[in-house]
Motif scaffolding. Structure first.
Motif, PDB file in Angstrom:
ATOM      1  N   ASP A  73     -25.562 -40.782  19.862  1.00 30.78           N
ATOM      2  CA  ASP A  73     -26.629 -40.508  19.654  1.00 30.78           C
ATOM      3  C   ASP A  73     -27.524 -40.158  19.913  1.00 30.78           C
ATOM      4  O   ASP A  73     -28.470 -39.221  19.456  1.00 30.78           O
ATOM      5  CB  ASP A  73     -27.214 -42.383  18.772  1.00 30.78           C
ATOM      6  CG  ASP A  73     -25.586 -42.664  18.021  1.00 30.78           C
ATOM      7  OD1 ASP A  73     -25.042 -41.761  16.905  1.00 30.78           O
ATOM      8  OD2 ASP A  73     -25.957 -43.989  17.221  1.00 30.78           O
ATOM      9  N   LYS A  74     -27.684 -40.102  21.621  1.00 32.51           N
ATOM     10  CA  LYS A  74     -28.940 -39.429  22.078  1.00 32.51           C
ATOM     11  C   LYS A  74     -28.886 -38.220  23.475  1.00 32.51           C
ATOM     12  O   LYS A  74     -29.918 -38.233  24.229  1.00 32.51           O
ATOM     13  CB  LYS A  74     -29.941 -40.496  22.184  1.00 32.51           C
ATOM     14  CG  LYS A  74     -30.503 -41.986  21.557  1.00 32.51           C
ATOM     15  CD  LYS A  74     -31.248 -42.363  22.632  1.00 32.51           C
ATOM     16  CE  LYS A  74     -32.121 -43.307  21.498  1.00 32.51           C
ATOM     17  NZ  LYS A  74     -33.250 -44.720  22.463  1.00 32.51           N
ATOM     18  N   TYR A 106     -31.189 -35.593  26.553  1.00 34.95           N
ATOM     19  CA  TYR A 106     -31.520 -36.398  26.309  1.00 34.95           C
ATOM     20  C   TYR A 106     -33.147 -36.870  25.293  1.00 34.95           C
ATOM     21  O   TYR A 106     -33.804 -36.630  26.339  1.00 34.95           O
ATOM     22  CB  TYR A 106     -31.703 -37.556  27.936  1.00 34.95           C
ATOM     23  CG  TYR A 106     -31.556 -39.148  27.424  1.00 34.95           C
ATOM     24  CD1 TYR A 106     -29.993 -39.907  26.254  1.00 34.95           C
ATOM     25  CD2 TYR A 106     -32.429 -39.534  27.287  1.00 34.95           C
ATOM     26  CE1 TYR A 106     -29.839 -41.137  26.850  1.00 34.95           C
ATOM     27  CE2 TYR A 106     -32.533 -41.085  26.899  1.00 34.95           C
ATOM     28  CZ  TYR A 106     -31.336 -41.662  26.337  1.00 34.95           C
ATOM     29  OH  TYR A 106     -31.346 -43.261  25.739  1.00 34.95           O
ATOM     30  N   LEU A 107     -32.456 -37.765  24.383  1.00 36.17           N
ATOM     31  CA  LEU A 107     -33.313 -38.345  23.306  1.00 36.17           C
ATOM     32  C   LEU A 107     -34.332 -38.661  23.908  1.00 36.17           C
ATOM     33  O   LEU A 107     -33.689 -39.684  23.946  1.00 36.17           O
ATOM     34  CB  LEU A 107     -33.880 -38.019  21.875  1.00 36.17           C
ATOM     35  CG  LEU A 107     -34.319 -38.620  20.946  1.00 36.17           C
ATOM     36  CD1 LEU A 107     -35.045 -37.173  20.970  1.00 36.17           C
ATOM     37  CD2 LEU A 107     -34.137 -39.046  19.723  1.00 36.17           C
ATOM     38  N   SER A 110     -38.989 -40.946  20.054  1.00 29.82           N
ATOM     39  CA  SER A 110     -38.628 -40.232  18.731  1.00 29.82           C
ATOM     40  C   SER A 110     -39.810 -41.143  17.783  1.00 29.82           C
ATOM     41  O   SER A 110     -39.660 -42.797  17.430  1.00 29.82           O
ATOM     42  CB  SER A 110     -37.558 -39.791  17.587  1.00 29.82           C
ATOM     43  OG  SER A 110     -37.022 -41.168  17.942  1.00 29.82           O
ATOM     44  N   SER A 117     -37.229 -35.407  24.895  1.00 30.10           N
ATOM     45  CA  SER A 117     -36.423 -35.173  25.219  1.00 30.10           C
ATOM     46  C   SER A 117     -36.316 -34.485  26.697  1.00 30.10           C
ATOM     47  O   SER A 117     -37.503 -33.412  26.995  1.00 30.10           O
ATOM     48  CB  SER A 117     -35.823 -34.144  24.180  1.00 30.10           C
ATOM     49  OG  SER A 117     -35.140 -34.645  23.260  1.00 30.10           O
TER      50      SER A 117
END
Length: 263
Positions: A73-74, A106-107, A110, A117
């Motif tokens: 997801d990230k 990589y996030l 948010s 990121s």
């Protein structure tokens, strides 16, 4: 708002190719493949004082393939590969593989249509680096950067906009490290079918000025392009870029074409 894949420059070291990833990550299990063709030509350069001078004509064609995939997801991972063919009157035509990289993004944060990121890459250079301008004698580069992105819509939700930045370092070891500071922005129309993109790519030498292979150079490039999506998964990008300032580097103009494929 849907996640946006932006056309930032190359987190790789000067603008030998286009970089296509912004601060946003891909959704898990989804990806993007971009095949690029670029033609570059230069007949001027900036000397160590930043003064513009004439130079022998240098031309090159580049082919590249950029792929990124949402592993988690990230976390988005991907690779970039390219080759080039250059021509000068002195050396004739030369062809070889060029820039081959693995990267991850990589996030970190948010919220409110904004993202931050972290991105890192390792870059193995091929034979083509020997006849690219400017050249590098390093066969391995590494880099890290922090990316910021923000997006929004007008009140009627008929137009979307986005802005972003990349701030990072490219470690070229004995060839000299570089700072990379990029800015970009754009708008999207017709239910995301038509995009207009503007970028500013800025490279500055940091160190190793005392080594023959580490002569300092700076390069500032502006780029504009449009992307048209024929379907939700197939699009094409057309654009131009222009070097507008620098030191110890050529002044060139590029035209590029890039089909985009979402999967």
């Amino acid at each position: 708002m849907r996640k946006i894949v932006l056309l930032l420059w190359l987190f790789y070291f000067i603008f030998p190719a286009l970089s296509y990833a912004g601060a946003w990550v891909q959704e898990k299990g989804q990806g993007l493949d971009i095949f690029g063709v670029r033609r570059y030509e230069s007949n001027q350069f900036w000397n160590s004082s930043g003064d513009q001078q004439s130079s022998p004509v240098y031309k090159k064609w580049e082919l590249s393939n950029y792929v990124e995939y949402g592993l988690y997801d990230k976390l988005t991972v991907g690779f970039y590969a390219s080759g080039l063919q250059s021509h000068t009157n002195a050396n004739g035509t030369q062809t070889g593989d060029y820039d081959n990289s693995l990267f991850g993004r990589y996030l970190m944060w948010s919220g409110d249509s904004k993202v931050i990121s972290f991105q890192a890459f390792v870059d193995a250079l091929g034979a083509g680096v020997q006849f690219n301008i400017p050249a590098s004698n390093s066969h391995l580069n590494m880099g890290q950067s922090v990316l910021f992105g923000a997006s929004g819509q007008n009140e009627k939700k008929t137009i979307s906009w986005f802005i972003g930045s990349l701030t990072g370092i490219v470690e070229r070891f004995n060839a000299g490290n570089l700072a990379q500071i990029n800015f970009e922005g754009g708008v999207k129309f017709d239910d995301d079918t038509f995009w207009i993109l503007m970028q500013s790519f800025n490279t500055l030498s940091l160190d190793h000025f005392d080594k023959p292979s580490g002569a300092p150079y700076n390069l500032y490039t502006l780029s504009s392009s449009v992307v048209y999506w024929f379907t939700k998964s197939i699009g094409i990008q057309v654009g131009m870029s222009q070097d507008v300032g620098g030191k110890n580097v050529g002044k060139g103009t590029s035209a590029f074409l890039a089909p985009w494929f979402k999967f």
